[in-house]
Design a protein around this motif. Structure first.
Motif, PDB file in Angstrom:
ATOM      1  N   PHE A   1      36.056  41.775  32.455  1.00  0.00           N
ATOM      2  CA  PHE A   1      34.788  41.192  32.018  1.00  0.00           C
ATOM      3  C   PHE A   1      33.908  42.190  31.271  1.00  0.00           C
ATOM      4  CE2 PHE A   1      35.937  39.059  36.118  1.00  0.00           C
ATOM      5  CZ  PHE A   1      36.437  37.905  35.530  1.00  0.00           C
ATOM      6  N   MET A   2      34.520  42.979  30.372  1.00  0.00           N
ATOM      7  CA  MET A   2      33.745  43.937  29.591  1.00  0.00           C
ATOM      8  C   MET A   2      33.128  43.250  28.375  1.00  0.00           C
ATOM      9  SD  MET A   2      33.541  46.671  31.238  1.00  0.00           S
ATOM     10  CE  MET A   2      32.751  47.603  29.945  1.00  0.00           C
ATOM     11  N   THR A   3      32.239  42.325  28.675  1.00  0.00           N
ATOM     12  CA  THR A   3      31.528  41.571  27.647  1.00  0.00           C
ATOM     13  C   THR A   3      30.272  41.012  28.284  1.00  0.00           C
ATOM     14  OG1 THR A   3      31.756  39.837  25.964  1.00  0.00           O
ATOM     15  CG2 THR A   3      32.743  39.403  28.121  1.00  0.00           C
ATOM     16  N   MET A   4      29.481  40.284  27.516  1.00  0.00           N
ATOM     17  CA  MET A   4      28.243  39.755  28.078  1.00  0.00           C
ATOM     18  C   MET A   4      28.494  38.449  28.815  1.00  0.00           C
ATOM     19  SD  MET A   4      25.964  38.169  25.019  1.00  0.00           S
ATOM     20  CE  MET A   4      26.584  38.628  23.430  1.00  0.00           C
ATOM     21  N   PHE A   5      27.858  38.352  29.977  1.00  0.00           N
ATOM     22  CA  PHE A   5      27.824  37.145  30.790  1.00  0.00           C
ATOM     23  C   PHE A   5      26.358  36.853  31.077  1.00  0.00           C
ATOM     24  CE2 PHE A   5      32.179  38.061  31.303  1.00  0.00           C
ATOM     25  CZ  PHE A   5      32.824  36.965  31.869  1.00  0.00           C
ATOM     26  N   GLY A   6      25.929  35.644  30.802  1.00  0.00           N
ATOM     27  CA  GLY A   6      24.526  35.332  31.022  1.00  0.00           C
ATOM     28  C   GLY A   6      24.098  35.567  32.451  1.00  0.00           C
TER      29      GLY A   6
ATOM     30  N   PHE B   1      48.669  44.284  20.835  1.00  0.00           N
ATOM     31  CA  PHE B   1      47.445  43.600  20.414  1.00  0.00           C
ATOM     32  C   PHE B   1      47.197  42.328  21.231  1.00  0.00           C
ATOM     33  CE2 PHE B   1      48.525  46.298  16.831  1.00  0.00           C
ATOM     34  CZ  PHE B   1      47.308  46.935  16.601  1.00  0.00           C
ATOM     35  N   ALA B   2      47.457  42.445  22.531  1.00  0.00           N
ATOM     36  CA  ALA B   2      47.267  41.299  23.420  1.00  0.00           C
ATOM     37  C   ALA B   2      45.783  40.989  23.575  1.00  0.00           C
ATOM     38  CB  ALA B   2      47.879  41.587  24.781  1.00  0.00           C
ATOM     39  N   ASP B   3      45.457  39.725  23.523  1.00  0.00           N
ATOM     40  CA  ASP B   3      44.124  39.261  23.887  1.00  0.00           C
ATOM     41  C   ASP B   3      43.986  39.408  25.402  1.00  0.00           C
ATOM     42  OD1 ASP B   3      42.197  37.058  24.867  1.00  0.00           O
ATOM     43  OD2 ASP B   3      41.847  37.035  22.713  1.00  0.00           O
ATOM     44  N   LEU B   4      42.807  39.809  25.861  1.00  0.00           N
ATOM     45  CA  LEU B   4      42.614  40.021  27.294  1.00  0.00           C
ATOM     46  C   LEU B   4      42.881  38.756  28.094  1.00  0.00           C
ATOM     47  CD1 LEU B   4      41.833  42.357  29.148  1.00  0.00           C
ATOM     48  CD2 LEU B   4      39.485  41.539  29.090  1.00  0.00           C
TER      49      LEU B   4
ATOM     50  N   GLU C   1      29.297  33.131  28.656  1.00  0.00           N
ATOM     51  CA  GLU C   1      30.229  34.221  28.345  1.00  0.00           C
ATOM     52  C   GLU C   1      30.509  34.240  26.844  1.00  0.00           C
ATOM     53  OE1 GLU C   1      34.816  35.491  29.682  1.00  0.00           O
ATOM     54  OE2 GLU C   1      33.836  33.726  30.530  1.00  0.00           O
ATOM     55  N   MET C   2      30.641  35.444  26.305  1.00  0.00           N
ATOM     56  CA  MET C   2      30.994  35.614  24.899  1.00  0.00           C
ATOM     57  C   MET C   2      32.240  36.492  24.811  1.00  0.00           C
ATOM     58  SD  MET C   2      30.230  35.263  21.586  1.00  0.00           S
ATOM     59  CE  MET C   2      28.536  35.284  20.999  1.00  0.00           C
TER      60      MET C   2
ATOM     61  N   ALA D   1      39.677  43.092  42.711  1.00  0.00           N
ATOM     62  CA  ALA D   1      38.241  43.204  42.464  1.00  0.00           C
ATOM     63  C   ALA D   1      37.955  44.094  41.256  1.00  0.00           C
ATOM     64  CB  ALA D   1      37.544  43.767  43.694  1.00  0.00           C
ATOM     65  N   CYS D   2      36.982  43.678  40.448  1.00  0.00           N
ATOM     66  CA  CYS D   2      36.525  44.519  39.340  1.00  0.00           C
ATOM     67  C   CYS D   2      35.803  45.749  39.896  1.00  0.00           C
ATOM     68  CB  CYS D   2      35.568  43.745  38.440  1.00  0.00           C
ATOM     69  SG  CYS D   2      36.354  42.483  37.427  1.00  0.00           S
ATOM     70  N   SER D   3      36.017  46.884  39.238  1.00  0.00           N
ATOM     71  CA  SER D   3      35.330  48.107  39.618  1.00  0.00           C
ATOM     72  C   SER D   3      35.389  49.086  38.448  1.00  0.00           C
ATOM     73  CB  SER D   3      35.966  48.717  40.870  1.00  0.00           C
ATOM     74  OG  SER D   3      35.286  49.891  41.258  1.00  0.00           O
TER      75      SER D   3
END
Length: 686
Positions: free
Chosen positions: A275-280, A122-125, A327-328, A618-620
């Motif tokens: 970064f699987m969340t919202m970024f403005g 249950f690690a936080d990212l 970021e949220m 790199a993210c992909s």
């Protein structure tokens, strides 16, 4: 069939990163496992047959949300004699499902012990990213008659992983098992369901009511087919371009993210795995890239960001009234304010870009209702630019974090610690004013003036905004111009001294329109010149600068999204050939990544490498890299809304061949665009 040792499948906020066997065996520092809402719900998921691990023959990356693994017992030298085939078929769609099939190819019956080891840390990212796993709550495992429940509890924060299977399995605290008998040529199958629960006070699942893509494969497939059917169709003689376009559209579908408590509306998440969340900033720029192809993303993104606009002064979150979030996050560290992302507002560019996107969206869609609906939020954003962002009092947007423990130092898109420097390599003090953000502010004021005059019934406000924009342009061209290099400085320090390095940021100034016309040609020459342009794309920092490094995150790598906006800016100022050179380089690079452009890749000269050099972390897929081919298509075809119609003025790179983009949506209904590549770029490469 894809070839890699790491397999990624995703759907919205849920994703799985595993080995090519399908196994998950994570350490605290690896982004491996089943993740949802910034929490790792499975850190161990290891299949064994008769006590032995399995070996991969191949795997199929079927869709973004599913994969199939073909396995056998024994080492590679024994593959030819394998008497068993094991197939793991996996899908994510809000939760996780795996179908396990075992086939007996032997002439004799076999008895098998099938075991799945299962566990979760249950690690936080953020804990995974920082390589610090410090759990302050209780991890538990509860064995029930028909399921295994893994959980973590800290106060009112509860996360659970519930594992069940059909046919019924034998469960214990460390997984589950089957004992099976297979006759010759017989097969056995089990379906395993893994449900992820984010529980709040009272045991309520916080994700109830969200739009889900569905947990069944057919629902997921229908959702993807509907998404692709609504998008414009691309027909091209350039097969690689067609492949890249389709890959981009599928990845955009995968990256749709539904924030909690906002009714299931979706916007682009920034990227996998971190970064699987919202970024403005990321969501807005991705929407600008994809607007001609997926206009609905822009509408929901604007509404979601408006609903979370800053309303108060909060130093911990770097929040101001009118500021658009950065970021949220939804994990444990955000819930207990161990970091400020609940939400965090430390972005200096998302606020002006919000205004830019709304105006651009209206030009394409004619959605006046949304412009009227968001008038209050737009006025608040403009007040933030004038009243709260000018930290030095010189009429520019500046940034300096107020949360000095966990806030971002650099709050522009180049947000790594060493991305802003003087020519001698020193880092400037804070606050800092980066050049591209001033361009965004200029563009935002002109666009807001149009909205005020045409829709809000406030011509006086429009006149004021236009005067302010003109003054900003004059001031900017005086203060940021590096006379001995004939380009714009990357930033100013609080004393007005220039961070006088040559960087890719000057390309963003072109698409914002803040560059004086008589200086634009020199900027274009720099962008396709040898210090910045590698043949694959424009580097973030020019070769020869002290901090230049071809694999430095923001100091020499090539960012596809950056290049797409540079190309768009070049077209705005009439440099169609230069824009085509950049588009050609980036699209060529995409072919080496199977059509999926990564977040960044190495800034080495093209003549030095036969293929673009991968950047290791790199993210992909990443949203604004996924949007890059779409903005390049718009740029090459010269697609621009004009007085209620779609203008088309194509200028394609040589060798691109014929391109047709059919059913482009907008206020005009749906129209088609056609082009043929005839552009001679020889003079640019001599």
């Amino acid at each position: 069939m894809a070839q890699s040792n790491t397999i990624r499948i995703l759907d919205g906020s849920t994703f799985v990163v595993s080995e090519d066997t399908g196994d998950i065996e994570a350490t605290p520092s690896e982004p491996t496992g089943l993740f949802s809402l910034d929490t790792r719900f499975l850190s161990t998921w290891v299949l064994k047959v008769n006590g032995e691990r399995l070996n991969p023959l191949s795997y199929d990356d079927l869709q973004y949300y599913e994969a199939r693994f073909f396995l056998v017992p024994g080492m590679a030298t024994h593959y030819v004699d394998a008497k068993l085939s094991i197939i793991r078929e996996r899908a994510v769609g809000g939760s996780f499902r795996e179908t396990l099939t075992i086939l007996n190819h032997d002439e004799k019956p076999v008895d098998l012990e099938i075991r799945m080891d299962a566990a979760s840390d249950f690690a936080d990212l953020f804990q995974v990213k920082d390589e610090i796993l410090n759990k302050k709550g209780e991890i538990y495992a509860e064995v029930e008659a028909d399921r295994l429940r893994l959980g973590y509890r800290r106060g009112n924060f509860t996360r659970e992983t519930v594992i069940s299977a059909s046919p019924a399995a034998r469960y214990d605290r460390k997984g589950f098992a089957y004992t099976i008998h297979l006759e010759p040529n017989e097969q056995w199958e089990a379906r395993i369901d893994v449900q992820t629960l984010a529980l709040g006070p009272g045991g309520r699942d916080l994700r109830m009511g969200l739009r889900a893509h569905g947990t069944e494969r057919l629902a997921l497939q229908h959702d993807l087919e509907e998404w692709l059917a609504k998008a414009p169709r691309l027909n091209s003689q350039h097969e690689d371009l067609s492949r890249t376009y389709r890959r981009s559209m599928i990845d955009l579908a995968a990256l749709r993210f539904s924030p909690l408590s906002l009714g299931g509306a979706t916007l682009p998440a920034a990227g996998l795995p971190w970064f699987m969340t919202m970024f403005g900033r990321d969501s807005i720029l991705t929407c600008l890239q994809t607007l001609p192809f997926t206009p609905d993303l822009s509408k929901t993104t604007l509404r979601i960001l408006a609903s979370l606009q800053g309303t108060r002064f909060d130093d911990f979150r770097d929040e101001d009234p009118g500021r658009i979030l950065h970021e949220m996050r939804y994990g444990e560290t955000a819930a207990f304010e161990e970091q400020p992302h609940s939400p965090y507002y430390g972005s200096v560019d998302a606020t002006p870009l919000f205004l830019v996107l709304l105006d651009e969206y209206e030009k394409w869609s004619g959605d006046v209702a949304l412009v009227m609906e968001l008038e209050r939020e737009c006025r608040a954003a403009l007040r933030w630019i004038d009243d709260y962002a000018d930290l030095v009092g010189t009429g520019y947007i500046w940034y300096e974090r107020r949360n000095t423990d966990t806030g971002l130092e650099n709050q522009c898109w180049k947000d790594s610690w060493d991305s802003i420097s003087y020519r001698d390599g020193r880092l400037p003090p804070f606050p800092r004013a980066t050049c591209e953000v001033q361009g965004y502010a200029y563009d935002a004021k002109l666009r807001a003036a149009r909205l005020a005059r045409q829709f809000w019934g406030d011509p006086e406000f429009a006149d004021r905004l236009e005067r302010e924009a003109a003054a900003l342009k004059e001031r900017f061209n005086r203060d940021f111009w590096v006379s001995d290099g004939e380009y714009y400085a990357l930033a100013l320090d609080p004393e007005g001294r220039q961070c006088d390095v040559l960087s890719s940021n000057i390309g963003h100034l072109l698409w914002s329109g803040i560059v004086e016309a008589d200086r634009a040609e020199k900027i274009a020459q720099h962008l396709v010149g040898p210090r910045l342009f590698t043949g694959w794309g424009v580097r973030t920092l020019a070769e020869g600068e002290v901090r230049y490094n071809p694999i430095g995150y923001h100091n020499g790598t090539i960012w596809p999204f950056d290049n797409s906006f540079i190309a768009w800016g070049l077209r705005r100022y009439g440099f169609a050939e230069e824009a085509a050179v950049i588009a050609s380089g980036i699209l060529d690079a995409a072919t080496y990544f199977e059509g999926r452009l990564p977040e960044a890749f190495g800034g080495y000269p093209r003549e030095l490498t036969k293929f673009p050099v991968e950047y290791p972390t790199a993210c992909s897929p990443q949203a604004w890299s996924t949007g890059t081919p779409l903005l390049l298509l718009r740029t090459m075809l010269g697609l621009e809304p004009h007085e209620g119609h779609l203008a088309v003025e194509p200028r394609l790179p040589i060798g691109m061949g014929r391109i047709e983009v059919l059913d482009i949506p907008g206020r005009w209904g749906r129209v088609d665009a056609f082009a043929r590549g005839r552009l001679d770029m020889h003079r640019l490469t001599e």
